[in-house]
Scaffold this active site. Structure first.
Site, PDB file in Angstrom:
ATOM      1  N   ASP A 118      62.359  30.495  10.580  1.00 40.38           N
ATOM      2  CA  ASP A 118      60.925  30.746  10.432  1.00 40.38           C
ATOM      3  C   ASP A 118      60.386  31.262  11.765  1.00 40.38           C
ATOM      4  OD1 ASP A 118      61.271  28.125  11.612  1.00 40.38           O
ATOM      5  OD2 ASP A 118      59.126  27.790  11.314  1.00 40.38           O
ATOM      6  N   GLU A 185      60.490  25.096  11.382  1.00 40.80           N
ATOM      7  CA  GLU A 185      60.523  24.494  12.728  1.00 40.80           C
ATOM      8  C   GLU A 185      59.183  24.627  13.423  1.00 40.80           C
ATOM      9  OE1 GLU A 185      60.957  24.127  17.037  1.00 40.80           O
ATOM     10  OE2 GLU A 185      60.339  25.903  15.941  1.00 40.80           O
TER      11      GLU A 185
HETATM   12 ZN   LIG Z   1      62.257  28.144  18.187  1.00 43.03          ZN
END
Ligand SMILES: [Zn+2]
Length: 481
Positions: A118, A185
């Site tokens: 991501d 994340e």
């Molecule tokens: Zn990262």
């Protein structure tokens, strides 16, 4: 008599100088093992094309409903078909694939290699500053350009390329290897948390885990002219507190001597003037003790003689934000509010303070520090513990995981310096750490000061050379597992 004591003083100074000199002479880098360079026949041109393609999926995790996430997972299947055919894959929520590469020996503790795919959004106001469009995946000037190349799709492509190559060569690891690719994340890492829970539910205690968190730092640390691999052994925690002061309110033409805004300002000023105690102990000591050995002789003399220079050294390190952050829990006032109008006294004034917690402190330690420092019971402290996380445990810098990573760094980059470090931002590694005996944090890319503003910024890019290094590193690492 005076003559004698002057002589004594002169002698003492000479002894002092001799001690400083001897200790400085002995304070040298540990001998660096020569690791056989790892030769690997992976297809670099394909890897460059794959990273370029990976960038075109707009996996911006502030909106997990984007079709790009599912599409990216499908694309991974076809891009590395031997990985997909060989490994079991489970997809954990949200959109976090976990690949399981079954090892030959089930009695050995498994290990986990991680990256995330991501990305953070591209700021529309900065769009015209990009040399190439952020989601086009342009390959030019020896770089793959675009959002996510450095953070962190480059690592994903390197891991998958190395695994595909090893499978093609007929390799099967001795121990089970998990490959985990976080889908969120940047927005908290519930995917990585789900992976840790999945492993724990299956009693799969990891020997160690490796995720992002640092790099091979090329002339980034002031005063250091050699590249140094910072293999981070811990990660700071995170807590935000809001200080709330209340007052009677009313018209500003007749203010009381004490107002909500005034009380609040005093509290913030006290917190700024009283940093959370820190210093050269624990992981901070490990980091600076390993690093100090690579400095020029004058600086080495200070690091080598901490018995004499400790206050001076801590003062120097505390003087720069980047090194101060390595020594202590940091205090950052970030938001303020008072009354909504210039001639109205605030009934409620708030200050938001963000703390990044050093592994030596707990969240409760920080609450106590704030209470003691502001020393005003009329100010309330609000905190959402759901958004707080303690610092990670500190992993062993002489454990098998650390040594394997260090050896593969040197098989890739040559006999460079490596030091155990501390990640000052939050990453998925903190979640993986809950399922592992040790967690380490480094991406096998060499970065310079110029790269620092590209993280989450404009003109993010990864050099083709770095991509090659990454593939070599993960190939070397996995082939020894
Ligand atoms: Zn990262």
């Amino acid at each position: 008599m005076l003559k004698w004591s002057l002589r004594g003083l002169g002698f003492a100074v000479l002894v002092l100088i001799a001690v400083i000199a001897v200790r400085t002479g002995q304070y040298r880098p540990a001998p660096v093992a020569e690791n056989e360079p790892f030769a690997f026949g992976a297809d670099l041109d394909k890897a460059v094309r794959d990273l370029s393609a990976a960038v075109t999926f707009r996996t911006v995790s502030t909106d997990m409903t984007r079709p790009d996430f599912r599409a990216f997972l499908g694309w991974m299947e076809t891009t590395w078909p031997q990985v997909f055919a060989t490994m079991e894959r489970v997809v954990l929520d949200p959109a976090t694939p976990l690949y399981i590469w079954q090892g030959r020996d089930d009695t050995l503790p498994p290990i986990l290699l991680a990256a995330h795919y991501d990305v953070v959004p591209v700021a529309p106001v900065a769009l015209d500053q990009w040399a190439y469009p952020p989601y086009a995946g342009v390959v030019a000037d020896g770089f793959v350009w675009g959002r996510g190349t450095l953070d962190n799709k480059g690592a994903l492509v390197a891991i998958m390329t190395a695994a595909e190559q090893l499978i093609g060569e007929g390799f099967t690891p001795q121990r089970t290897i998990y490959l985990s690719f976080g889908g969120d994340e940047e927005t908290g890492g519930t995917g990585a948390q789900a992976v840790a829970d999945f492993l724990t539910a299956r009693s799969q205690r990891l020997g160690w885990a490796l995720d992002e968190g640092s790099f091979v730092l090329d002339r980034i640390i002031p005063g250091l002219d050699v590249p140094v691999a910072s293999i981070n052994i811990a990660e700071k925690g995170y807590v935000t507190m809001t200080l709330v002061a209340t007052g009677a309110g009313g018209h500003s033409s007749m203010p009381p001597r004490e107002t909500a805004v005034g009380k609040l300002a005093t509290a913030v000023a006290k917190l700024q003037a009283t940093p959370v105690p820190g210093g050269l102990t624990g992981v901070s000591e490990e980091f600076f003790d390993a690093l100090g050995r690579y400095f020029s002789i004058e600086k080495r003399a200070i690091f080598a003689n901490r018995w004499l220079f400790e206050p001076l050294l801590e003062g120097i390190l505390a003087g720069a934000p980047s090194t101060d952050a390595m020594l202590r829990t940091t205090t950052a006032p970030t938001m303020l509010s008072g009354s909504p109008k210039e001639n109205v006294l605030a009934q409620r004034a708030t200050a938001t303070i963000n703390f990044r917690i050093h592994p030596r402190d707990s969240i409760d330690d920080i609450v106590a520090h704030v209470r003691d420092t502001i020393d005003d019971d009329s100010i309330e402290i609000e905190m959402n513990r759901d958004f707080a996380s303690p610092a990670s445990p500190v992993s062993d810098s002489s454990g098998p995981g650390y040594l394997a990573i260090e050896a593969s760094i040197r098989a890739t980059f040559g006999p460079i310096a490596s030091v155990p470090g501390l990640t000052i931002a939050a990453t998925d590694a903190r979640h993986y750490a809950t399922a592992a005996d040790a967690a380490y944090r480094i991406n096998p890319f060499r970065i310079t000061a110029d790269d620092l503003t590209r993280f989450h910024g404009v003109n993010e890019r990864l050099s083709v050379e770095n991509l090659e290094k990454g593939i070599t590193f993960y190939g070397s690492l996995m082939s020894g597992l």
